[in-house]
Design a protein around this motif. Structure first.
Motif, short mmCIF file in Angstrom:
data_model
loop_
_atom_site.label_atom_id
_atom_site.label_comp_id
_atom_site.label_asym_id
_atom_site.label_seq_id
_atom_site.Cartn_x
_atom_site.Cartn_y
_atom_site.Cartn_z
N GLN A 64 0.21 -5.99 -5.62
CA GLN A 64 1.59 -6.05 -5.18
C GLN A 64 1.65 -5.11 -3.95
OE1 GLN A 64 3.94 -7.89 -6.18
NE2 GLN A 64 5.16 -6.97 -4.84
N ARG A 65 1.04 -4.19 -4.05
CA ARG A 65 1.03 -3.31 -2.47
C ARG A 65 0.45 -4.17 -1.49
NH1 ARG A 65 -2.40 1.99 -4.73
NH2 ARG A 65 -2.33 2.44 -2.32
N ILE A 66 -0.59 -4.93 -1.59
CA ILE A 66 -1.24 -5.50 -0.76
C ILE A 66 -0.32 -6.90 -0.23
CG2 ILE A 66 -3.01 -7.27 -0.15
CD1 ILE A 66 -4.96 -5.40 -1.89
N ARG A 67 0.43 -7.47 -1.11
CA ARG A 67 1.27 -8.46 -0.79
C ARG A 67 2.57 -7.83 0.06
NH1 ARG A 67 1.08 -10.03 -6.41
NH2 ARG A 67 0.20 -12.04 -6.87
N GLU A 68 2.86 -6.43 -0.50
CA GLU A 68 4.07 -6.11 0.38
C GLU A 68 3.53 -5.56 1.67
OE1 GLU A 68 5.00 -2.86 -2.06
OE2 GLU A 68 5.94 -4.09 -3.61
N ALA A 69 2.43 -5.24 1.81
CA ALA A 69 2.05 -4.84 3.49
C ALA A 69 1.73 -6.12 4.16
CB ALA A 69 0.48 -4.04 3.11
N ALA A 70 1.47 -7.19 3.50
CA ALA A 70 1.33 -8.53 4.19
C ALA A 70 2.48 -8.98 4.90
CB ALA A 70 0.31 -9.55 3.51
N ALA A 71 3.37 -8.92 3.74
CA ALA A 71 4.85 -9.42 4.05
C ALA A 71 5.54 -8.52 5.21
CB ALA A 71 5.88 -9.19 2.95
N SER A 72 5.03 -7.08 5.30
CA SER A 72 5.70 -6.20 6.43
C SER A 72 5.15 -6.49 7.60
CB SER A 72 5.55 -4.78 5.67
OG SER A 72 6.31 -4.52 4.71
N GLY A 73 4.12 -7.38 7.84
CA GLY A 73 3.64 -7.41 9.06
C GLY A 73 2.08 -7.05 9.38
N ALA A 74 1.42 -6.61 8.26
CA ALA A 74 0.14 -5.99 8.27
C ALA A 74 -0.81 -7.18 8.38
CB ALA A 74 -0.38 -5.24 7.15
N ARG A 75 -1.92 -7.32 9.57
CA ARG A 75 -2.65 -8.43 9.60
C ARG A 75 -3.98 -8.19 9.75
NH1 ARG A 75 1.10 -10.34 8.17
NH2 ARG A 75 2.82 -11.95 8.81
N GLY A 76 -4.80 -8.79 8.77
CA GLY A 76 -6.15 -8.41 8.81
C GLY A 76 -6.56 -7.39 7.91
N VAL A 77 -7.95 -7.28 7.30
CA VAL A 77 -8.31 -6.50 6.36
C VAL A 77 -7.99 -4.89 6.68
CG1 VAL A 77 -10.31 -5.70 5.09
CG2 VAL A 77 -9.72 -8.14 5.43
N ASP A 78 -8.40 -4.54 7.75
CA ASP A 78 -8.55 -3.05 8.35
C ASP A 78 -6.87 -2.53 8.27
OD1 ASP A 78 -11.11 -2.88 8.26
OD2 ASP A 78 -11.13 -3.21 10.48
N ALA A 79 -6.17 -3.43 8.72
CA ALA A 79 -4.52 -3.07 8.80
C ALA A 79 -3.94 -2.99 7.48
CB ALA A 79 -3.78 -4.15 9.63
N ILE A 80 -4.41 -4.06 6.68
CA ILE A 80 -3.73 -3.99 5.25
C ILE A 80 -4.39 -2.81 4.60
CG2 ILE A 80 -3.70 -5.04 2.84
CD1 ILE A 80 -3.93 -7.67 4.35
N ALA A 81 -5.67 -2.35 4.67
CA ALA A 81 -6.33 -1.16 4.01
C ALA A 81 -5.49 0.05 4.55
CB ALA A 81 -7.70 -1.04 4.33
N ALA A 82 -5.32 0.05 5.71
CA ALA A 82 -4.46 1.20 6.47
C ALA A 82 -2.91 1.45 5.86
CB ALA A 82 -4.45 1.22 7.96
N ALA A 83 -2.31 0.29 5.68
CA ALA A 83 -1.02 0.14 5.16
C ALA A 83 -0.99 0.66 3.75
CB ALA A 83 -0.29 -1.07 5.31
N THR A 84 -1.93 0.18 2.95
CA THR A 84 -1.99 0.37 1.40
C THR A 84 -2.51 1.56 1.24
OG1 THR A 84 -3.94 -0.95 1.18
CG2 THR A 84 -1.62 -2.10 1.03
N GLY A 85 -3.53 2.26 1.88
CA GLY A 85 -4.30 3.30 1.50
C GLY A 85 -5.38 2.73 0.60
N LEU A 86 -5.54 1.54 0.27
CA LEU A 86 -6.65 1.15 -0.58
C LEU A 86 -8.09 0.96 0.04
CD1 LEU A 86 -4.71 -1.79 -2.32
CD2 LEU A 86 -5.44 0.37 -3.26
N PRO A 87 -9.17 0.96 -0.59
CA PRO A 87 -10.47 0.92 0.18
C PRO A 87 -10.50 -0.70 0.67
CG PRO A 87 -10.91 1.74 -2.06
CD PRO A 87 -9.34 1.37 -1.74
N VAL A 88 -11.33 -0.86 1.74
CA VAL A 88 -11.51 -2.37 2.17
C VAL A 88 -12.11 -3.08 1.26
CG1 VAL A 88 -12.87 -3.48 3.89
CG2 VAL A 88 -11.79 -1.53 4.73
N ARG A 89 -12.82 -2.59 0.37
CA ARG A 89 -13.52 -3.52 -0.58
C ARG A 89 -12.48 -3.74 -1.57
NH1 ARG A 89 -17.16 0.26 -2.32
NH2 ARG A 89 -15.89 0.78 -4.15
N ALA A 90 -11.51 -3.07 -1.94
CA ALA A 90 -10.56 -3.70 -3.06
C ALA A 90 -9.61 -4.56 -2.30
CB ALA A 90 -9.52 -2.37 -3.18
N VAL A 91 -9.25 -4.56 -0.94
CA VAL A 91 -8.69 -5.34 -0.25
C VAL A 91 -9.43 -6.74 -0.06
CG1 VAL A 91 -7.42 -6.10 1.84
CG2 VAL A 91 -7.19 -3.60 1.08
N LEU A 92 -10.60 -6.82 0.28
CA LEU A 92 -11.49 -7.99 0.16
C LEU A 92 -11.49 -8.68 -1.02
CD1 LEU A 92 -14.43 -6.71 2.48
CD2 LEU A 92 -12.97 -8.43 2.94
#
Length: 209
Positions: free
Chosen positions: A171-199
């Motif tokens: 859900q956090r990743i969906r919300e970050a993407a809906a807010s305009g975060a683009r790319g794995v690094d941007a989503i990880a930064a926006a959610t505070g999740l590890p890149v591995r979890a985003v991937l």
């Protein structure tokens, strides 16, 4: 290398035959672990002719493998020396000989990822240890996860351990993407999740959204 050696030894002690590429590093560690396991042999798939010991420092290891009932295999004629293109060519043979392909560690351009692709093409299961970019990409695209040798045994028995992503993370990743975060690094930064979890999460979001 320690992980590969321990896994191969654990598997060989339980009668599992280990196939790898004979290269320096993880390949060599896997072959040594299999020899140490004693109850099963190991096969080296060479990027040279079967009569050419390459890398040269593994000549003694190859002799030990043959003495313990293992094999040296090659698609190339005897006398063929090492060339850059011959090593990717051997990877599909590794995948074809395996029941399960295990990637212990890999960069994004690692040759082991081509072995994993070949395995998927053959319909073979792929298992990856997390923690390196190439393995994390495999996990994100549907590979089973291994945190120890018993997870490899489980995959061999038809019950692979699949990586889990918790619903709140999705859900956090969906919300970050809906807010305009683009790319794995941007989503990880926006959610505070590890890149591995985003991937790992992105394919699940695409599949179930």
């Amino acid at each position: 290398m320690d992980r590969a050696h321990a896994a191969a030894r654990h598997l060989a002690e339980r009668g599992v035959h280990v196939v790898s590429g004979g290269a320096l590093g993880i390949d060599g560690a896997a072959h040594r672990g299999a020899v140490a396991g004693a109850r099963a042999s190991t096969t080296v798939v060479l990027g040279t002719g079967a009569d050419v010991a390459y890398p040269a420092r593994h000549a003694g290891l190859f002799d030990q493998i043959l003495a313990s009932g293992g094999a040296l295999a090659s698609l190339l004629p005897d006398g063929s020396g090492p060339r850059p293109g011959t090593f990717p060519q051997r990877n599909p043979l590794i995948a074809a000989l395996a029941d399960v392909v295990v990637v212990v560690e890999a960069e994004l351009k690692s040759g082991s990822l081509s072995t994993a692709r070949a395995a998927r093409g053959f319909g073979k299961p792929v298992v990856a240890y997390p923690g390196s970019p190439g393995c994390d990409r495999l996990l994100a695209s549907g590979a089973a996860i291994a945190v120890g040798p018993d997870d490899v045994l489980a995959a061999l028995e038809g019950t692979p351990r699949m990586p889990r992503v918790l619903a709140p993370e999705l859900q956090r990743i969906r919300e970050a993407a809906a807010s305009g975060a683009r790319g794995v690094d941007a989503i990880a930064a926006a959610t505070g999740l590890p890149v591995r979890a985003v991937l790992r999460a992105l394919p699940l979001i695409e599949r179930y959204s």
